[in-house]
Design a protein around this motif. Structure first.
Motif, PDB file in Angstrom:
ATOM      1  N   GLN B 133       0.837  -1.206   0.000  1.00  0.00           N
ATOM      2  CA  GLN B 133       0.000   0.000   0.000  1.00  0.00           C
ATOM      3  C   GLN B 133       0.867   1.250   0.000  1.00  0.00           C
ATOM      4  O   GLN B 133       0.633   2.197  -0.753  1.00  0.00           O
ATOM      5  CB  GLN B 133      -0.917  -0.001   1.232  1.00  0.00           C
ATOM      6  N   TRP B 134       1.874   1.248   0.860  1.00  0.00           N
ATOM      7  CA  TRP B 134       2.746   2.424   0.993  1.00  0.00           C
ATOM      8  C   TRP B 134       3.434   2.752  -0.324  1.00  0.00           C
ATOM      9  O   TRP B 134       3.590   3.908  -0.695  1.00  0.00           O
ATOM     10  CB  TRP B 134       3.768   2.133   2.088  1.00  0.00           C
ATOM     11  N   ARG B 135       3.838   1.736  -1.055  1.00  0.00           N
ATOM     12  CA  ARG B 135       4.599   1.971  -2.271  1.00  0.00           C
ATOM     13  C   ARG B 135       3.786   2.737  -3.311  1.00  0.00           C
ATOM     14  O   ARG B 135       4.341   3.489  -4.139  1.00  0.00           O
ATOM     15  CB  ARG B 135       5.066   0.637  -2.877  1.00  0.00           C
ATOM     16  N   GLN B 136       2.467   2.560  -3.269  1.00  0.00           N
ATOM     17  CA  GLN B 136       1.619   3.263  -4.233  1.00  0.00           C
ATOM     18  C   GLN B 136       1.072   4.575  -3.673  1.00  0.00           C
ATOM     19  O   GLN B 136       0.453   5.339  -4.392  1.00  0.00           O
ATOM     20  CB  GLN B 136       0.435   2.365  -4.638  1.00  0.00           C
ATOM     21  N   ARG B 340      -2.511   3.371   2.613  1.00  0.00           N
ATOM     22  CA  ARG B 340      -2.701   4.042   1.323  1.00  0.00           C
ATOM     23  C   ARG B 340      -2.959   5.534   1.530  1.00  0.00           C
ATOM     24  O   ARG B 340      -2.752   6.326   0.617  1.00  0.00           O
ATOM     25  CB  ARG B 340      -3.903   3.447   0.581  1.00  0.00           C
ATOM     26  N   TRP B 341      -3.481   5.883   2.731  1.00  0.00           N
ATOM     27  CA  TRP B 341      -3.840   7.277   2.994  1.00  0.00           C
ATOM     28  C   TRP B 341      -4.633   7.853   1.829  1.00  0.00           C
ATOM     29  O   TRP B 341      -4.313   8.884   1.254  1.00  0.00           O
ATOM     30  CB  TRP B 341      -2.597   8.138   3.256  1.00  0.00           C
ATOM     31  N   LEU B 342      -5.689   7.173   1.483  1.00  0.00           N
ATOM     32  CA  LEU B 342      -6.522   7.635   0.366  1.00  0.00           C
ATOM     33  C   LEU B 342      -7.043   9.031   0.653  1.00  0.00           C
ATOM     34  O   LEU B 342      -7.506   9.331   1.759  1.00  0.00           O
ATOM     35  CB  LEU B 342      -7.697   6.681   0.163  1.00  0.00           C
ATOM     36  N   ALA B 343      -6.959   9.872  -0.359  1.00  0.00           N
ATOM     37  CA  ALA B 343      -7.454  11.244  -0.229  1.00  0.00           C
ATOM     38  C   ALA B 343      -7.779  11.724  -1.645  1.00  0.00           C
ATOM     39  O   ALA B 343      -8.471  11.039  -2.371  1.00  0.00           O
ATOM     40  CB  ALA B 343      -6.443  12.132   0.476  1.00  0.00           C
ATOM     41  N   TYR B 351       0.386   8.985 -12.828  1.00  0.00           N
ATOM     42  CA  TYR B 351       1.707   9.115 -13.452  1.00  0.00           C
ATOM     43  C   TYR B 351       2.499   7.820 -13.337  1.00  0.00           C
ATOM     44  O   TYR B 351       3.143   7.371 -14.274  1.00  0.00           O
ATOM     45  CB  TYR B 351       2.466  10.272 -12.809  1.00  0.00           C
ATOM     46  N   TYR B 352       2.444   7.203 -12.150  1.00  0.00           N
ATOM     47  CA  TYR B 352       3.263   6.014 -11.908  1.00  0.00           C
ATOM     48  C   TYR B 352       2.591   4.716 -12.357  1.00  0.00           C
ATOM     49  O   TYR B 352       3.188   3.661 -12.260  1.00  0.00           O
ATOM     50  CB  TYR B 352       3.634   5.931 -10.422  1.00  0.00           C
ATOM     51  N   GLY B 353       1.345   4.827 -12.800  1.00  0.00           N
ATOM     52  CA  GLY B 353       0.667   3.600 -13.213  1.00  0.00           C
ATOM     53  C   GLY B 353       0.243   2.733 -12.046  1.00  0.00           C
ATOM     54  O   GLY B 353       0.125   1.521 -12.175  1.00  0.00           O
ATOM     55  N   PHE B 354       0.015   3.354 -10.895  1.00  0.00           N
ATOM     56  CA  PHE B 354      -0.446   2.588  -9.733  1.00  0.00           C
ATOM     57  C   PHE B 354      -1.970   2.474  -9.838  1.00  0.00           C
ATOM     58  O   PHE B 354      -2.724   3.230  -9.208  1.00  0.00           O
ATOM     59  CB  PHE B 354      -0.040   3.295  -8.434  1.00  0.00           C
ATOM     60  N   LYS B 359      -7.634   3.656  -8.608  1.00  0.00           N
ATOM     61  CA  LYS B 359      -9.036   3.175  -8.521  1.00  0.00           C
ATOM     62  C   LYS B 359      -9.594   3.437  -7.129  1.00  0.00           C
ATOM     63  O   LYS B 359     -10.703   3.937  -6.960  1.00  0.00           O
ATOM     64  CB  LYS B 359      -9.048   1.687  -8.854  1.00  0.00           C
ATOM     65  N   LYS B 360      -8.803   3.125  -6.120  1.00  0.00           N
ATOM     66  CA  LYS B 360      -9.293   3.283  -4.744  1.00  0.00           C
ATOM     67  C   LYS B 360      -9.430   4.760  -4.378  1.00  0.00           C
ATOM     68  O   LYS B 360     -10.307   5.132  -3.600  1.00  0.00           O
ATOM     69  CB  LYS B 360      -8.372   2.555  -3.770  1.00  0.00           C
ATOM     70  N   THR B 361      -8.576   5.589  -4.940  1.00  0.00           N
ATOM     71  CA  THR B 361      -8.692   7.023  -4.669  1.00  0.00           C
ATOM     72  C   THR B 361     -10.001   7.563  -5.229  1.00  0.00           C
ATOM     73  O   THR B 361     -10.719   8.318  -4.568  1.00  0.00           O
ATOM     74  CB  THR B 361      -7.505   7.791  -5.280  1.00  0.00           C
ATOM     75  N   ILE B 362     -10.305   7.161  -6.446  1.00  0.00           N
ATOM     76  CA  ILE B 362     -11.549   7.623  -7.070  1.00  0.00           C
ATOM     77  C   ILE B 362     -12.751   7.094  -6.290  1.00  0.00           C
ATOM     78  O   ILE B 362     -13.724   7.821  -6.038  1.00  0.00           O
ATOM     79  CB  ILE B 362     -11.593   7.212  -8.544  1.00  0.00           C
TER      80      ILE B 362
END
Lengths: 176, 778
Positions: B133-136, B340-343, B351-354, B359-362
């Protein structure tokens, strides 16, 4: 004869000392040239080369390429990291040209600059190299990481590629 | 593996001092967002409540030996590292302030070598869910992303500043680089790993202490340790996994602290100011998500909110627990706090293709019922009669009608403003469209142009920081900000009213489809163009909330509400809040009165009328409303607060004090109550009591101007000259520059599209040339 030998020994020792001093001075000069590469510092390059790198940097006259060359020489092994940056009004086309000029296959690499392509590894003049070309806006970069030894255990293809991509991230980050 | 290169013969040769940690470099293109796919070392958790494992004498001895070696090595390496780094480090602000303009502090003396920080891959051996999760997530990409690099590079290249000033930014974006002494000219620090990993695991998990909530990385970073010994002493560096797995409680003690679960932890970096050491000017507030949360209903620290809610921290929303899908020894009963700290940031994963992060952010942005969009009411043909609430009232429409639509947007469930933090870069706006049954467009505001730029007349939630010459501070050159010419947001718990005017075609038949959306793009198009040039892909635009109403030409009857619609009383209440903030007091009172009609026993309904009339300076009728509120609930802190202000007007000091004291008792962290009680005591010359309140206020908000001002006087009266001088200096530094409005006006003068937006009451209209609107249109 013995005295001649002692004289030659003394002369040879003296020459060694002079040579060492010259070498030291030249290395020191090179070291004083350290960190003049605008896109990567010497410490980072040394880390990527897994050795102590010396730098040669030639500045770019307007419109021409600027080149940083980091060289790590250990015994019979030479590892190099070369970074070349040029400004091009048709940067995307220039990247395509450079990728094409790699020979063989090149594959796009995501998340490096605006765009980047990784060239397949080449064996050239005894050096095994990985190359990446890319751009940040109108600044086109070409980075080559190479080793002189096929038996360089730290430099098998995957590791070479990983270090190269790390170098590309550093360089493109500096160019943004 | 010790990796240490230095040259006695070549003293300026590059130094790579990494200490004990093994390395594997990472870049987005090469990385696998799982640390490794190998199963982690075997571990069977002890039963809940079971005592820790008891070590054999041999194990105790082995740990002590390991500890002794680790301490010795850590100290020796750090000393050696500092001997190499310090001589060439630019101590621009003096040796005692190596990291200024940031507020970062480190344990012990000098820099901490980068190799002291265990890698994320090391942690990810057992914490595979956390790692992936952190990496993305944003934290790991906090430095390397082009969106950040483009901005900080400008500061580094600035001829009047340079890399030393970037310590301000990197104290939060790349604290290991700062702590390692990497932010200096001709740095001797290998940056490749540091930069790739940004806020790595051991950044947050090595924090020993939080400083006051000043932000700018106001914390102390310790020498990292992943385990403590049996006495609780930290053992620096990496240790064998079996040592951790045998004593997970010691691992937890080393890397976890209670404060990590509090918003004050997040505040260390999610609160920022631009100090004089950065801008050579004065303190400028940059952003403060923490204070916004503290003032929101979720903190339960502020009695003045319009609505109430259950207590929720930053972590509750941005680190919710869910089932772990990868091996994760930090999970409790299979549940793990999201790393993930989704926000709102869609740009980095795009940009990074994560893809998963994107998807989870949206989903996150759309899922939370964070906003409510209400096409609340209409006016027809300049008739001032408000047809509202739409859906609950009958009305008719005719062809050629000139219609004014009132759209109320409520920040319903966000614990901070929309948008928080750097609104100059983010882009949220209202898209309003009207079409007929055939899809023919009648009116459209907030469209995207073919070049991706937003309609300049859109109602957007953004700000315009400006220089002292009134120029927009583009590219986030924050050190040049002298004023904010325009700042539009929806504060937590409040609402805004956006007005649109359009004319129905003469030949229209059937229905009219009216849609209001709040869209979000990370980042605004011109900033993306600055970073990449114009030939970049389109970055995601997310619709956070929307509402469509279908209005008939002819008669319209009441229709059932949709699932996300607010009840009518709340719709009126939100209108009232929006009108209050637009200083339309009469209309606001009218709206709040409609609430009372629907809920006669709703205490806040009366308080809302009262507080509006206080702003309106109609104190007589305000008293009537507040009195009614208190008759329904004599202990209601919100009503008591406003009653306190009214008692002050009447000169009833004892009642005033009693009111404010009751509020403070119920809400000890209410900055407003503390401030007003302090003012009351000050006016009565109860200096000791006044000092108490302002000192309490300063603990809540270290930047409160009233606290600085009053304490400077009170301390001086008490003979505490040095403290008085300090408070005075802070007041002068933090108060708004009297010249700031001039800079703002210089900007607004030449940007009419923003100047119009900055008027609280403004209309978005196509009818400008016909005299029916005020300054907007395609």
């Amino acid at each position: 004869m013995a005295s001649n030998f002692r004289d030659w020994s003394r002369l040879f020792s003296t020459m060694q000392g002079v040579l060492a001093a010259v070498l030291l001075m030249s290395l020191t000069s090179a070291a004083h040239a350290a960190n003049q590469c605008p896109w990567m510092n010497q410490a980072t390059a040394s880390g990527l080369l897994e050795g102590e790198a010396n730098i040669e940097y030639s500045k770019s006259p307007a419109g021409q390429a600027g080149i940083c060359t980091f060289i790590d020489r250990e015994a019979s092994l030479t590892r190099t990291l070369t970074i070349q940056v040029e400004v091009s009004p048709a940067a995307h086309q220039r990247v395509e040209e450079l990728a094409h000029a790699c020979g063989g296959q090149s594959e796009p690499v995501p998340a490096v600059g605006n765009e980047a392509n990784l060239c397949s590894s080449t064996d050239r003049k005894g050096m095994r190299e990985e190359r990446i070309v890319g751009r940040v806006r109108d600044q086109v970069f070409s980075i080559v990481l190479g080793t002189s030894s096929k038996n360089d255990s730290a430099r098998h293809a995957d590791m070479l590629r990983m270090h190269l991509l790390s170098a590309a991230e550093q360089v493109s980050g500096s160019l943004f | 593996m010790l990796k240490f290169q230095w040259g006695k013969a070549v003293p300026l040769a590059a130094l790579v001092l990494w200490g004990t940690c093994g390395w594997g470099q990472s870049s987005a293109a090469s990385e696998n967002t799982s640390a490794n796919t190998a199963p982690p070392p075997a571990y069977v958790p002890r039963a809940a409540g079971a005592p820790p494992a008891v070590d054999t004498p041999a194990q105790v001895e082995a740990l002590h030996r390991l500890e002794a070696r680790a301490q010795e090595r850590s100290a020796a390496e750090r000393q050696k590292y500092n001997e190499e780094i310090a001589p060439s480090y630019n101590y621009h602000y003096g040796k005692n302030n190596p990291f200024t303009p940031g507020n970062l502090r480190v344990e012990g003396k000098g820099f901490i070598q980068p190799g002291a920080f265990p890698t994320a891959e090391y942690c990810g051996t057992c914490h595979q869910e956390a790692y992936s999760q952190w990496r993305q997530a944003l934290h790991s990409n906090s430095f390397r992303s082009p969106f950040y690099r483009a901005s900080v590079n400008i500061l580094i290249r600035d001829s009047t500043r340079g890399i030393a000033f970037a310590r301000h930014c990197d104290s939060c974006h790349n604290p290991i680089a700062v702590a390692a002494g990497g932010l200096t000219e001709n740095s001797l620090v290998d940056r490749s790993r540091i930069d790739s990993d940004g806020l790595t695991c051991t950044t947050c998990h090595s924090v020993l202490q939080l400083d006051s909530t000043n932000g700018n990385a106001g914390l102390q970073l310790g020498v990292p340790a992943v385990i403590v010994d049996e006495k609780g002493n930290r053992i620096p560096g990496q240790v064998p996994f079996d040592e951790i797995l045998r004593h997970p409680e010691r691992h937890s003690k080393a890397v976890m602290h209670d404060f990590m679960h509090t918003p004050e932890f997040c505040a260390a970096c999610h609160k920022a100011n631009l100090p004089a050491t950065l801008n050579d000017y004065k303190f400028i507030r940059a952003f403060t998500t923490f204070d916004e949360w503290q003032q929101s209903k979720f903190s339960q620290r502020n009695p003045l909110n319009f609505y109430a809610a259950d207590f929720k921290t930053c972590q509750d929303c941005h680190m919710p627990r869910s089932a772990a899908t990868l091996p994760e020894y930090g999970a409790k009963k299979g549940q793990f706090a999201s790393h993930r700290w989704l926000a709102g940031n869609t740009a980095v994963p795009f940009y990074y293709g994560f893809d998963e992060q994107l998807k989870k952010t949206i989903e996150f942005l759309r899922a939370g019922n964070y906003l409510n969009v209400d096409i609340f009411g209409l006016k027809r043909n300049s008739d001032n009669r408000l047809i509202a609430p739409l859906g609950s009232t009958k009305f008719s429409l005719a062809p050629s009608d000139t219609v004014e639509a009132l759209v109320v947007i409520q920040n319903k469930n966000i614990g901070h403003s929309l948008l928080p933090e750097v609104r100059d870069l983010y882009e949220a706006w209202v898209e309003f469209s009207v079409s007929d049954d055939q899809g023919r467009e009648i009116y459209h505001s907030g469209f995207l142009k073919p070049d991706g730029m937003l309609d300049p007349r859109a109602h957007s939630f953004t700000n315009r920081p400006v220089t002292d010459e009134g120029d927009f501070v583009d590219n986030h050159k924050v050190w040049t900000i002298h004023s904010v010419a325009y700042d539009n947001t929806v504060p937590a718990g409040r609402s805004v009213l956006v007005r649109y005017q359009f004319r129905l075609p003469a030949d229209i038949a059937g229905a009219v489809h009216v849609t209001a959306k709040v869209n979000y793009r990370h980042l605004r198009q011109s900033y993306l163009n600055n970073i990449f040039g114009k030939d970049h892909p389109d970055y995601p635009v997310v619709e956070i909330a929307s509402r469509t109403r279908v209005l008939n030409i002819g008669e319209n009857r009441a229709v059932p509400p949709e699932a996300n619609d607010n009840p009518d009383w709340m719709r009126w209440n939100n209108l009232g809040i929006a009108l209050l903030d637009q200083q339309q007091y009469a209309e606001a009172v009218a709206a709040f009165t409609e609430v009372i009609k629907l809920r006669y026993d709703y205490v806040d309904g009366y308080t809302n009328v009262g507080l509006t009339e206080i702003s309106w300076e109609k104190y007589g009728s305000a008293r009537t409303a507040i009195h009614k509120a208190l008759s329904l609930d004599p202990q209601n802190a919100r009503a008591l607060y406003y009653d306190g202000l009214l008692q002050r007007r009447l000169g009833n000091t004892e009642r005033e004090i009693a009111d404010f004291r009751k509020v403070v008792e119920q809400f000890p962290q209410s900055r407003d109550a503390r401030r007003e009680l302090g003012i009351t005591y000050y006016q009565k010359k109860y200096d000791h009591e006044a000092m108490e309140q302002f000192e309490a206020l300063q603990k809540i908000d270290p930047d409160d101007l009233a606290a600085h001002y009053n304490l400077s006087i009170l301390y001086r009266r008490a003979g505490r000259a040095k403290e008085a001088a300090d408070q005075q200096a802070m007041f002068i530094d933090k108060k708004v520059d009297p010249g700031a409005p001039t800079y703002s006006l210089d900007y607004l003068r030449v940007h009419p599209e923003i100047a119009t937006e900055s008027i609280p009451w403004h209309m978005h209209s196509d009818l400008l040339n016909e005299g029916g609107g005020s300054g907007h249109g395609k």
